[in-house]
Design a protein around this motif. Structure first.
Motif, mmCIF file in Angstrom:
data_model
loop_
_atom_site.group_PDB
_atom_site.id
_atom_site.type_symbol
_atom_site.label_atom_id
_atom_site.label_comp_id
_atom_site.label_asym_id
_atom_site.label_seq_id
_atom_site.Cartn_x
_atom_site.Cartn_y
_atom_site.Cartn_z
ATOM 1 N N PHE A 331 38.219 54.453 29.049
ATOM 2 C CA PHE A 331 37.269 53.227 28.975
ATOM 3 C C PHE A 331 37.718 52.175 28.050
ATOM 4 C CE2 PHE A 331 33.887 51.040 26.699
ATOM 5 C CZ PHE A 331 33.098 50.679 27.740
ATOM 6 N N TRP A 332 38.862 52.594 27.236
ATOM 7 C CA TRP A 332 39.080 51.495 26.222
ATOM 8 C C TRP A 332 40.394 50.872 26.433
ATOM 9 C CZ3 TRP A 332 35.578 50.244 22.785
ATOM 10 C CH2 TRP A 332 34.498 50.941 22.412
ATOM 11 N N GLU A 333 41.085 51.201 27.842
ATOM 12 C CA GLU A 333 42.421 50.797 27.914
ATOM 13 C C GLU A 333 42.243 49.212 28.293
ATOM 14 O OE1 GLU A 333 45.330 51.390 31.793
ATOM 15 O OE2 GLU A 333 44.638 53.411 30.587
ATOM 16 N N THR A 334 41.156 49.019 29.075
ATOM 17 C CA THR A 334 41.109 47.502 29.246
ATOM 18 C C THR A 334 39.461 47.275 29.689
ATOM 19 O OG1 THR A 334 41.795 45.855 30.852
ATOM 20 C CG2 THR A 334 41.263 47.788 31.942
ATOM 21 N N GLY A 335 39.150 45.912 29.243
ATOM 22 C CA GLY A 335 37.715 45.687 29.815
ATOM 23 C C GLY A 335 36.751 46.179 29.009
ATOM 24 N N ALA A 336 36.942 46.530 27.733
ATOM 25 C CA ALA A 336 35.970 47.200 26.671
ATOM 26 C C ALA A 336 35.167 46.298 25.908
ATOM 27 C CB ALA A 336 36.410 48.428 26.059
ATOM 28 N N PRO A 337 34.142 46.486 25.535
ATOM 29 C CA PRO A 337 33.369 45.572 24.620
ATOM 30 C C PRO A 337 33.741 45.696 23.491
ATOM 31 C CG PRO A 337 31.849 47.484 25.059
ATOM 32 C CD PRO A 337 33.178 47.521 25.841
ATOM 33 N N ALA A 338 33.512 44.363 22.618
ATOM 34 C CA ALA A 338 34.066 44.360 21.125
ATOM 35 C C ALA A 338 32.960 44.980 19.963
ATOM 36 C CB ALA A 338 34.206 42.806 20.756
ATOM 37 N N LEU A 339 32.870 46.322 20.668
ATOM 38 C CA LEU A 339 32.091 47.354 19.706
ATOM 39 C C LEU A 339 32.882 48.528 19.434
ATOM 40 C CD1 LEU A 339 28.809 46.779 21.597
ATOM 41 C CD2 LEU A 339 29.107 45.754 19.135
ATOM 42 N N SER A 340 32.657 49.241 18.502
ATOM 43 C CA SER A 340 33.285 50.513 18.269
ATOM 44 C C SER A 340 32.420 51.525 18.921
ATOM 45 C CB SER A 340 33.303 50.831 16.738
ATOM 46 O OG SER A 340 31.925 51.171 16.336
ATOM 47 N N VAL A 341 33.202 52.955 19.044
ATOM 48 C CA VAL A 341 32.510 53.972 19.532
ATOM 49 C C VAL A 341 31.139 54.251 18.959
ATOM 50 C CG1 VAL A 341 32.568 56.529 20.097
ATOM 51 C CG2 VAL A 341 34.543 54.984 20.485
ATOM 52 N N ASP A 342 31.124 54.343 17.508
ATOM 53 C CA ASP A 342 29.858 54.447 16.671
ATOM 54 C C ASP A 342 28.761 53.447 17.006
ATOM 55 O OD1 ASP A 342 31.143 56.660 15.626
ATOM 56 O OD2 ASP A 342 31.675 55.747 13.808
ATOM 57 N N GLU A 343 29.431 52.110 17.126
ATOM 58 C CA GLU A 343 28.410 51.260 17.560
ATOM 59 C C GLU A 343 27.700 51.433 19.042
ATOM 60 O OE1 GLU A 343 29.890 47.140 14.938
ATOM 61 O OE2 GLU A 343 30.977 47.830 16.723
ATOM 62 N N LEU A 344 28.509 51.762 19.776
ATOM 63 C CA LEU A 344 27.824 52.119 21.096
ATOM 64 C C LEU A 344 27.026 53.202 21.052
ATOM 65 C CD1 LEU A 344 30.908 51.182 23.394
ATOM 66 C CD2 LEU A 344 28.621 49.898 23.262
ATOM 67 N N ALA A 345 27.360 54.429 20.581
ATOM 68 C CA ALA A 345 26.761 55.366 20.311
ATOM 69 C C ALA A 345 25.260 55.080 19.766
ATOM 70 C CB ALA A 345 27.347 56.572 19.503
ATOM 71 N N ALA A 346 25.216 54.199 18.677
ATOM 72 C CA ALA A 346 23.871 53.985 17.962
ATOM 73 C C ALA A 346 23.153 53.319 19.000
ATOM 74 C CB ALA A 346 24.160 53.097 16.694
ATOM 75 N N ARG A 347 23.501 52.508 19.936
ATOM 76 C CA ARG A 347 22.824 51.720 20.880
ATOM 77 C C ARG A 347 22.358 52.688 22.104
ATOM 78 N NH1 ARG A 347 25.210 45.819 21.928
ATOM 79 N NH2 ARG A 347 25.519 45.133 19.883
ATOM 80 N N CYS A 348 22.896 53.908 22.317
ATOM 81 C CA CYS A 348 22.638 54.689 23.184
ATOM 82 C C CYS A 348 22.301 56.429 22.785
ATOM 83 C CB CYS A 348 23.892 54.990 23.980
ATOM 84 S SG CYS A 348 24.390 53.288 24.853
ATOM 85 N N PRO A 349 21.171 56.312 22.202
ATOM 86 C CA PRO A 349 21.036 57.663 21.395
ATOM 87 C C PRO A 349 20.643 58.642 22.573
ATOM 88 C CG PRO A 349 19.112 55.993 21.194
ATOM 89 C CD PRO A 349 20.309 55.295 21.393
ATOM 90 N N VAL A 350 19.995 58.491 23.602
ATOM 91 C CA VAL A 350 19.728 59.189 24.861
ATOM 92 C C VAL A 350 20.986 59.713 25.359
ATOM 93 C CG1 VAL A 350 18.467 59.671 26.881
ATOM 94 C CG2 VAL A 350 17.561 58.132 25.035
ATOM 95 N N THR A 351 21.867 58.914 25.738
ATOM 96 C CA THR A 351 23.096 59.376 26.219
ATOM 97 C C THR A 351 23.997 60.272 25.238
ATOM 98 O OG1 THR A 351 23.403 57.297 27.422
ATOM 99 C CG2 THR A 351 25.395 58.301 26.953
#
Length: 387
Positions: A331-351
């Motif tokens: 996912f991080w090789e190309t076209g990833a958002p300017a957020l860290s894994v931890d930041e995305l995880a915080a936004r996606c608690p159900v996932t």
């Protein structure tokens, strides 16, 4: 619980009979084995579009290419963003990323495991070029809310319908929402030719552009190599289309069987302490059940994986759930958002919970008998109780 360890014998998958053999002979004998000379691909596209209530269908090489092509005709490319559920097979995001766009993961509904429309709405920016709901395991995402979001924001929907052949939402088939949809015919899917895909379109204009781009930019009637657009070779061959015509002809009957078995197995699984089956929104009035998914809230990923191994040993075609896409290196090789894994995880608690605690059983289990549904539940209960 004293449960027999005798293996369960479910129907095989893929399924085939004389219809596929006759179809392959028909494709072989016509003497033209690619879509520009033969008739099988064109016939399959017409039949598939009609079945899903779509204006047009374009058969392609696989489901990932179907998503990529669908996004491309909507203008997805460098400088744009595509909203995708964080819980999905990674082709959903990679199709956008391969086009140079940024994939923006958002959270899912804890019951249906489909994209959360509210999370999608919060992620829309001026760069958003598409919103991609995934009809998870055959359950249609909340298309009422998503269509409203699309109308309010002006951002088009691209349905990832890789699991949703024959699905309906309030009587509407996947091709009747007015949005582009992409399907897969990979070996495990609800209908298959080993590989393959299709894109359905509500309008002639986008279909025609997609046709050019899936055939190296070349119109079907071209004899002078006037390549009108950039593109690639995503054309389906005649043999795959012939097999898929036979597969499509039996799909409705298989869905009918799974629709009878799924409520029984869902109830049996929910009766097991610690097990929660994927829920169903009543507006999804036909669910083809690509998977029988269930959660074990609170279980660790390691224990969940041991449970899957044990279920397989007991004869169940069991799988661990998809990883959160932002927890995959690709996912991080190309076209990833300017957020860290931890930041995305915080936004996606159900996932974050679902990808570690969810198990799915292949849809061929739901083609079994009522007795086998009880047997599945007995095995799951025994294995869960022993962990």
């Amino acid at each position: 619980m004293n449960v027999s360890r005798e293996l369960v014998k479910f129907p095989e998958w893929p399924q085939f009979d004389g219809a596929e053999r006759a179809a392959l002979d028909r494709a072989l004998e016509q003497g033209q084995w690619w879509r520009m000379g033969g008739g099988e691909v064109v016939a399959f596209e017409r039949e598939f579009a009609d079945y899903h209530g779509a204006g047009h269908a374009l058969a392609v090489t696989n489901g990932t290419h179907a998503l990529e092509l669908a996004l491309q005709v909507l203008g997805v490319g460098p400088g744009t963003e595509v909203i995708v559920p964080a819980f999905t097979f990674i082709s959903s995001s990679q199709a956008a990323q391969r086009l140079g766009a940024v994939a923006v993961p958002v959270d899912i509904d804890p019951g249906t495991l489909c994209i959360d429309p509210g999370a999608a709405e919060r992620a829309v920016t001026g760069k958003t070029a598409a919103i991609m709901p995934v009809h998870m395991a055959g359950h249609v995402a909340d298309m009422d809310a998503l269509d409203k979001l699309s109308a309010d924001s002006g951002v088009p929907i691209v349905q990832d319908a890789a699991h949703a052949h024959g699905a309906r939402w309030q009587g509407r088939r996947v091709g009747e929402f007015g949005s582009v949809a992409a399907f897969s015919f990979q070996n495990g899917k609800l209908m298959t030719a080993g590989e393959g895909g299709a894109v359905t379109f509500p309008d002639q204009e986008r279909y025609e552009e997609a046709f050019l781009r899936h055939s190296c930019g070349r119109p079907a009637s071209d004899r002078g190599y006037f390549h009108q657009t950039s593109g690639s070779n995503f054309r389906m061959n005649e043999f795959s289309a012939a097999v898929l015509r036979a597969q499509l002809a039996r799909l409705d009957g298989q869905i009918d069987t799974r629709e009878r078995r799924a409520p029984l197995l869902t109830g049996l699984l929910n009766d097991i302490d610690g097990v929660v089956a994927q829920s169903r929104d009543e507006r999804c009035d036909r669910d083809p059940h690509y998977m029988m998914m269930f959660r074990l809230p609170g279980i660790t990923e390691e224990r969940r994986n041991r449970l899957v191994d044990e279920l397989i040993e007991r004869g169940l075609p069991a799988f661990a759930a998809f990883r959160a896409i932002y927890r995959c290196p690709g996912f991080w090789e190309t076209g990833a958002p300017a957020l860290s894994v931890d930041e995305l995880a915080a936004r996606c608690p159900v996932t974050e919970a679902v990808y570690t605690d969810t198990v799915w059983l292949h849809h061929r289990t739901l083609l079994g008998t009522e007795e086998q549904m009880h047997r599945i539940a007995e095995i799951v209960a025994d294995v869960v109780g022993s962990l």
